[in-house]
Structures are given as structure tokens and as C-alpha cells.
Design an enzyme around this catalytic site. Structure first.
Site, PDB file in Angstrom:
ATOM      1  CG  PHE A   1      -5.994   6.439 -10.869  1.00 29.01           C
ATOM      2  CD1 PHE A   1      -6.523   5.232 -10.427  1.00 29.01           C
ATOM      3  CD2 PHE A   1      -5.099   7.105 -10.037  1.00 29.01           C
ATOM      4  CE1 PHE A   1      -6.179   4.697  -9.194  1.00 29.01           C
ATOM      5  CE2 PHE A   1      -4.749   6.577  -8.795  1.00 29.01           C
ATOM      6  CZ  PHE A   1      -5.301   5.369  -8.380  1.00 29.01           C
TER       7      PHE A   1
ATOM      8  CD  GLU B   1      -8.480  -6.563  -2.939  1.00 23.57           C
ATOM      9  OE1 GLU B   1      -8.124  -5.363  -2.916  1.00 23.57           O
ATOM     10  OE2 GLU B   1      -7.737  -7.480  -3.370  1.00 23.57           O
TER      11      GLU B   1
ATOM     12  CG  HIS C   1      -6.109  -6.519  -7.934  1.00 22.93           C
ATOM     13  ND1 HIS C   1      -5.995  -5.264  -7.386  1.00 22.93           N
ATOM     14  CD2 HIS C   1      -6.543  -7.336  -6.936  1.00 22.93           C
ATOM     15  CE1 HIS C   1      -6.357  -5.330  -6.099  1.00 22.93           C
ATOM     16  NE2 HIS C   1      -6.709  -6.568  -5.812  1.00 22.93           N
TER      17      HIS C   1
ATOM     18  NE  ARG D   1       1.165  -5.256  -3.796  1.00 27.91           N
ATOM     19  CZ  ARG D   1       0.378  -4.305  -4.332  1.00 27.91           C
ATOM     20  NH1 ARG D   1      -0.914  -4.525  -4.535  1.00 27.91           N
ATOM     21  NH2 ARG D   1       0.871  -3.145  -4.651  1.00 27.91           N
TER      22      ARG D   1
ATOM     23  CE  LYS E   1      -5.336  -4.490 -12.370  1.00 30.91           C
ATOM     24  NZ  LYS E   1      -4.778  -3.137 -12.120  1.00 30.91           N
TER      25      LYS E   1
ATOM     26  CB  THR F   1       1.454   0.435  -9.322  1.00 37.26           C
ATOM     27  OG1 THR F   1       1.280  -0.032  -7.987  1.00 37.26           O
ATOM     28  CG2 THR F   1       0.114   0.774  -9.941  1.00 37.26           C
TER      29      THR F   1
ATOM     30  NE  ARG G   1       0.683  -4.602 -11.653  1.00 33.65           N
ATOM     31  CZ  ARG G   1       0.257  -4.166 -10.472  1.00 33.65           C
ATOM     32  NH1 ARG G   1       1.128  -3.781  -9.546  1.00 33.65           N
ATOM     33  NH2 ARG G   1      -1.026  -4.109 -10.212  1.00 33.65           N
TER      34      ARG G   1
ATOM     35  CE1 TYR H   1      -8.241  -1.691  -8.136  1.00 36.53           C
ATOM     36  CE2 TYR H   1      -9.531  -2.051 -10.118  1.00 36.53           C
ATOM     37  CZ  TYR H   1      -8.376  -2.266  -9.385  1.00 36.53           C
ATOM     38  OH  TYR H   1      -7.369  -3.047  -9.896  1.00 36.53           O
TER      39      TYR H   1
END
Ligand code: ADP
Ligand code: MG
Length: 141
Positions: A58, A127, A116, A86, A10, A92, A103, A50
């Protein structure tokens, strides 16, 4: 099972010069990039990506953020690629993400969380198709 998943570094990850670090984690953990590009999404393109989150509180802020600078988009291939990615990303919310995850280590907050990753085979397919055509994919033996 060998799978493909969509990964995005991102705008915060690119701004923090983490492109190499993130890709290295993937390559060292059996996730092979088979397609890759850098692009700067428009607000409309971020909203399209998204769309599943449309209506959430959000959504507007998230799509502003996702269109705030360049991103790196990749297809990763490997055994259980969707879940493996993941796992490497972490939860998240970086505050609750497991130690050592991307993260946990690098994200500032639940929105600006560096990466992501697709969450299921169907979303991976959609995607991937959002960003790549067949000619842009380079399968490796
Ligand atoms: P994930 O990226 O872990 O699959 P989601 O699909 O639930 O998480 O959300 C998509 C993205 O929206 C997150 O990665 C994050 O950037 C943002 N986001 C999710 N929940 C929130 C929230 N409560 N507040 C702000 N941004 C959020
Ligand atoms: Mg998600």
C-alpha cells in the site's frame, strides 16, 4: 507520564471539514496542541514520512493519498499522549475501530482514515522532528 506525540489530520479529514472536530476531541480529552501547521506534502515528502512502510503493497497508494491535499500537523502533549491519541483515533481499519472513535465515525476505508498518530516514544520523536523545529513548539504551563 507526560508525553508528546505527532498527530496528522490527513487530506481526507481536511477535505471533509473535520479539522475543528478532531482538534476538539483532543482538547476535550487532555491532549493539548503545542505546535500546529497546515501544509501540502509533495510525494517525496510523504514517502519520507512513511519510509518505515516502504516495500509494503500500500506504500505507493498511501503516499499518493498523503500528498493529495493539505494536511494539518500537530504536536499533542498530555499524560500518556501517545496511547491516548491512538485510543481516540481507533484501529487503522475503520470497520473494526471501536464505536465513537474518530476513524470509526469518519473514515471511508483502511487507507483514507482521517488521522495519523505516532505509535511509540521513539517514533513520536522522529516524526515530530520531521515536521517541527524547536522555535515552532509552544510549551504551555
Ligand atoms: P496506523 O496509522 O494505525 O499506525 P499503520 O502504521 O499500519 O497504521 O499504517 C500507516 C497508514 O497506512 C494507515 O494509517 C493507513 O492510512 C495506511 N494503511 C495501513 N494498512 C493499509 C492497508 N492494508 N491498505 C491500505 N492502506 C493501509
Ligand atoms: Mg503507524
Amino acid at each position: 507520564m507526560k508525553e508528546q506525540t505527532l498527530s496528522i489530520i490527513k487530506p481526507d479529514g481536511v477535505r471533509k471539514n473535520l479539522i475543528g472536530e478532531v482538534i476538539q476531541r483532543f482538547e476535550k480529552n487532555g491532549l493539548t496542541p503545542i505546535a500546529m501547521k497546515m501544509l501540502h506534502l509533495t510525494k517525496t515528502e510523504a514517502e519520507g514520512f512513511y519510509a518505515v512502510h516502504k516495500g509494503k503493497p500500500f506504500y505507493d497508494s498511501l503516499t499518493d493519498f498523503m500528498s493529495s491535499g493539505p494536511i494539518v500537523v500537530m504536536i499533542l502533549e498530555g499524560e500518556e499522549a501517545i496511547n491516548k491519541n491512538r485510543e481516540l483515533m481507533g484501529a487503522t481499519n475503520p470497520e473494526v475501530a471501536a464505536e465513537g472513535t474518530i476513524r470509526r465515525q469518519y473514515a471511508d476505508n483502511i487507507e483514507q482514515n482521517i488521522v495519523h498518530g505516532s505509535d511509540a516514544p521513539e517514533t513520536a520523536k522522529t516524526e515530530i522532528a520531521y515536521f517541527f523545529n524547536a522555535l515552532e513548539v509552544c510549551p504551555r504551563p
